[in-house]
Design an enzyme around this catalytic site. Structure first.
Site, short mmCIF file in Angstrom:
data_model
loop_
_atom_site.label_atom_id
_atom_site.label_comp_id
_atom_site.label_asym_id
_atom_site.label_seq_id
_atom_site.Cartn_x
_atom_site.Cartn_y
_atom_site.Cartn_z
CG ASP A 44 -0.37 -0.09 2.52
OD1 ASP A 44 0.87 -0.09 2.61
OD2 ASP A 44 -1.13 -0.17 3.51
CB SER A 45 4.59 1.63 -0.09
OG SER A 45 4.80 0.45 -0.85
CG ASP A 83 0.64 -4.16 2.05
OD1 ASP A 83 0.91 -5.13 2.77
OD2 ASP A 83 1.39 -3.17 1.94
CE LYS A 113 3.24 -6.10 3.95
NZ LYS A 113 2.79 -4.98 4.83
CD GLU A 115 0.21 -1.62 8.28
OE1 GLU A 115 0.75 -1.18 7.25
OE2 GLU A 115 -0.25 -0.88 9.19
CD GLU A 182 7.75 -0.22 7.89
OE1 GLU A 182 7.97 0.91 7.40
OE2 GLU A 182 6.75 -0.92 7.62
#
Length: 275
Positions: A44-45, A83, A113, A115, A182
């Protein structure tokens, strides 16, 4: 050889370092894949790197599906991990499974993925129970940037370090096949890596992790708005592209491009009959 979640498991057992880079389009994914990485992260970067947002919070499911589908066409051997964007899994277990399914079915991903630690373990369990591999993400989780009060190294206090360790064990127990760590102190990341049975993929977490991931645009100098401390530039393609674009502008303005070798011919007898 096609990389899978089994590949990741074997790498952990054999002590082989795993490699992962982001990609957001077909052409880049093809280059990254041909370089031999184990996995491509459709992160999602892309909100920052591709869409120009200040953070990742505005990225939508449609964004991730669109870019995931493009990347999957270019990746022949790398495992494509997509993501789950902000609020696509936090709202409920049901939403998490439905949206993870969309990323696999419509986005053509090989895994998703998300978080978070113990608080998202119900989602991880449900998603993996549906046959969808999940990579967890601990430490600095960008979707929670407002709660953290900025981009800060995580796990520096006793309580925070213990929570990171507990969360790592929890997501493994919930069924995650790997963990992204991270912005975590290197010694802590190494300790976590030695205490879980699934691979850890570090970004700003030291060399003790089982593998590494970087945003490709950071690694090759394409994104210059902000460069984190943990980034190493393995090339400076941004400057090369800027020079190439400037050369293009100059040659067009001077009339030297296109030259004869860049044009197509028409028979003179045809041209002479055009009135």
């Amino acid at each position: 050889m096609k990389n899978t979640v089994t590949t990741f498991k074997q790498a952990k057992q054999e002590g082989t370092k795993l490699t992962m880079l982001t990609a957001y389009d077909y052409s880049t994914a093809k280059l990254v894949d041909e370089a031999g990485v184990n996995a491509i992260l459709v992160g999602d970067s892309l909100g920052n790197v591709v869409l120009g947002y200040e953070d990742t919070l505005s990225v939508t499911m449609e964004d991730m599906i669109h870019h995931g589908r493009a990347v999957s066409r270019g990746a022949k051997n790398a495992l494509v991990v997509i993501d789950m964007p902000f609020m696509s899994y936090q709202t409920s277990v049901y939403d998490a499974v439905v949206n993870a399914g969309r990323l696999m079915k419509e986005g053509r991903g090989g895994a998703v993925k998300l978080e978070g630690g113990s608080e998202v373990c119900p989602q991880i369990k449900a998603i993996t129970s549906a046959g969808i591999p999940v990579m967890a993400h601990l430490g600095l989780t960008p979707q929670s940037i407002n709660a953290f009060g900025g981009f800060k190294v995580q796990g520096k206090s006793i309580e925070a370090a213990q929570k990171l360790m507990d969360d790592a064990r929890a997501v493994e127990e919930a069924g995650a096949f790997a963990i992204t760590l991270e912005c975590v102190p290197a010694a802590l990341a190494d300790l976590v890596t030695r205490n879980v049975g699934i691979p850890t993929i570090g970004i700003g977490a030291g060399a003790g992790c089982d593998g590494q991931v970087l945003v490709y645009a950071d690694a090759v100098g394409l994104y210059s708005d902000f460069t984190p401390k943990f980034v190493k530039r393995f090339g400076n393609l941004g400057e090369q592209m800027r020079e190439a674009f400037s050369a293009y502008v100059s040659e067009v303005q001077q009339g030297s491009f296109p030259a004869e070798e860049h044009t197509f011919k028409i028979p003179e007898d045809v041209l002479s009959q055009i009135k």
